[in-house]
Enzyme design. Structure first.
Site, PDB file in Angstrom:
ATOM      1  N   HIS A 106       0.899   4.253  -2.751  1.00 19.51           N
ATOM      2  CA  HIS A 106       0.618   5.623  -2.325  1.00 19.51           C
ATOM      3  C   HIS A 106       1.790   6.552  -2.611  1.00 19.51           C
ATOM      4  O   HIS A 106       1.582   7.745  -2.871  1.00 19.51           O
ATOM      5  CB  HIS A 106       0.272   5.641  -0.835  1.00 19.51           C
ATOM      6  CG  HIS A 106      -1.131   5.226  -0.539  1.00 19.51           C
ATOM      7  ND1 HIS A 106      -1.938   5.847   0.392  1.00 19.51           N
ATOM      8  CD2 HIS A 106      -1.900   4.229  -1.074  1.00 19.51           C
ATOM      9  CE1 HIS A 106      -3.126   5.264   0.416  1.00 19.51           C
ATOM     10  NE2 HIS A 106      -3.116   4.268  -0.455  1.00 19.51           N
ATOM     11  N   HIS A 150      -5.849  -5.746  -1.858  1.00 18.20           N
ATOM     12  CA  HIS A 150      -6.728  -5.714  -0.694  1.00 18.20           C
ATOM     13  C   HIS A 150      -6.960  -7.108  -0.118  1.00 18.20           C
ATOM     14  O   HIS A 150      -7.721  -7.251   0.845  1.00 18.20           O
ATOM     15  CB  HIS A 150      -8.068  -5.073  -1.059  1.00 18.20           C
ATOM     16  CG  HIS A 150      -7.967  -3.613  -1.369  1.00 18.20           C
ATOM     17  ND1 HIS A 150      -9.006  -2.875  -1.903  1.00 18.20           N
ATOM     18  CD2 HIS A 150      -6.936  -2.735  -1.230  1.00 18.20           C
ATOM     19  CE1 HIS A 150      -8.624  -1.619  -2.072  1.00 18.20           C
ATOM     20  NE2 HIS A 150      -7.369  -1.515  -1.681  1.00 18.20           N
ATOM     21  N   ASN A 153      -3.567   8.831   4.363  1.00 20.76           N
ATOM     22  CA  ASN A 153      -2.382   8.221   4.958  1.00 20.76           C
ATOM     23  C   ASN A 153      -2.288   8.379   6.463  1.00 20.76           C
ATOM     24  O   ASN A 153      -1.657   7.558   7.147  1.00 20.76           O
ATOM     25  CB  ASN A 153      -1.112   8.833   4.345  1.00 20.76           C
ATOM     26  CG  ASN A 153      -0.969   8.527   2.871  1.00 20.76           C
ATOM     27  OD1 ASN A 153      -1.501   7.536   2.384  1.00 20.76           O
ATOM     28  ND2 ASN A 153      -0.250   9.373   2.153  1.00 20.76           N
ATOM     29  N   ARG A 201       0.832  -1.208   0.000  1.00 22.84           N
ATOM     30  CA  ARG A 201       0.000   0.000   0.000  1.00 22.84           C
ATOM     31  C   ARG A 201       0.865   1.255   0.000  1.00 22.84           C
ATOM     32  O   ARG A 201       0.593   2.209  -0.733  1.00 22.84           O
ATOM     33  CB  ARG A 201      -0.913  -0.020   1.230  1.00 22.84           C
ATOM     34  CG  ARG A 201      -1.832   1.187   1.333  1.00 22.84           C
ATOM     35  CD  ARG A 201      -2.907   0.961   2.388  1.00 22.84           C
ATOM     36  NE  ARG A 201      -3.820   2.097   2.468  1.00 22.84           N
ATOM     37  CZ  ARG A 201      -3.794   3.001   3.434  1.00 22.84           C
ATOM     38  NH1 ARG A 201      -2.905   2.903   4.417  1.00 22.84           N
ATOM     39  NH2 ARG A 201      -4.653   4.003   3.446  1.00 22.84           N
TER      40      ARG A 201
END
Length: 334
Positions: free
Chosen positions: A77, A203, A102, A73
């Protein structure tokens, strides 16, 4: 009944299609610096670089089996906001860490700091924080998906010097997004529908805070009821894990095999057991439904996920004399 040969041919055909879909538009990748990335980038300048990073990732994984999800992740990001320049690692009064997607959410910084410190002891000023995070992501794919071997992962990224919290809101796809919005966000970064559906498969591993789904469980769009698209049994289970007064609780993003990067996620999406609205969005269009179905095949998903992550790692990279090689990952060099 399909014969073993016909089944294998079908899988092979799907794999070929997936490969073509994943690599198409590669020249649309934002920025041109990715052409200067290459495998074994540190073979001469810091021969043990990848081993040192891998050791830190394995140490963290042994302590927390959900750790790979956090790094995957963080890598996404980082790359989607300003490119793969480790701007997500910087600390300042208005850094990406503090952006709403975040804040109090990203984790895994300590393992990256450990890897960087060990690298500085052996090869000072050589390995960028952007590459530390990129190689960490490669390692976490392999740790979370036993048997998967990621080959030809590239290095050569350099570190940015700017990190702005507001950019996380404009650049990152959100957990409440519909398919059209997701598709638009990914396309801005040179990523296509296949990449969107494949990368959503991340996910399947890691954790999320309950706060992000409370409205979906208890008051969807002001109705006072759960999201009707969710499986009722899944809603009941999530309510046990996420009572209304516990937004800080952490839960597994995928319940059946939470520490494995696998295809259970896609079966869950088909059956209304996607954790976020953006997960459910994948089954709301014909293209999304077809790609979800295709990725239920493990060989297809494993191949496509690695290809898509390589594309993510190419987004708007700094190379050559651009940026810098930070001494520590949370601060620019003075």
């Amino acid at each position: 009944m399909a014969t073993p040969i016909s089944s294998r041919l079908k899988v092979l055909a799907i794999l070929v299609v997936v490969a073509l879909v994943c690599v198409q538009e590669v020249n649309a990748q934002t920025g041109k610096g990715w052409r200067r990335l290459r495998p074994n980038f540190y073979a001469r300048s810091c021969p043990d670089a990848e081993k040192i990073i891998r050791q830190s990732m394995e140490n963290a994984y042994q302590q927390d089996p959900s750790f790979p999800g956090a790094i995957l992740r963080m890598f996404f990001h980082d790359c989607v906001v300003r490119g793969c320049d480790a701007s997500v690692l910087l600390d300042n009064d208005d850094s990406e860490k503090l952006g709403a997607p975040n804040a109090n959410s990203l984790r895994g910084f300590e393992a990256l700091d450990e890897a960087k410190a060990n690298l500085e002891n052996v090869c000072p000023g050589v390995v960028s924080c952007a590459d530390v995070l990129a190689y960490a992501a490669r390692d976490c794919i392999e740790l979370a998906s036993p048997g998967t071997k990621v080959r030809n992962w590239t290095g050569g990224r350099r570190d940015g010097v700017v990190s702005v919290s507001a950019e996380t809101l404009t650049e990152l796809p959100g957990p409440f997004s519909n398919f059209t919005s997701l598709e638009r966000s990914f396309a801005k970064k040179g990523l296509n529908q296949m990449d969107l559906v494949v990368l959503s498969g991340a996910h399947s591993v890691g954790k999320a805070r309950c706060g992000i789904i409370l409205s979906r469980l208890y008051n969807f769009k002001g109705t006072g009821k759960p999201d009707p698209s969710m499986n009722p049994a899944y809603v009941a289970k999530l309510k046990q894990l996420c009572p209304p007064n516990a937004p800080g609780n952490r839960i597994d993003m995928e319940q059946r095999s939470p520490n494995r990067l696998d295809v259970n996620y896609y079966a869950d999406v088909e059956q209304g057991r996607g954790l976020f609205e953006s997960d459910n969005a994948l089954r709301t269009t014909p293209a999304g439904r077809w790609l979800v179905r295709v990725n239920k095949n493990k060989r297809v998903f494993d191949t496509a996920f690695v290809l898509a992550m390589k594309k993510v790692g190419n987004i708007d990279v700094l190379v050559g004399n651009q940026g810098q090689i930070r001494t520590v990952c949370n601060a620019v060099n003075v």
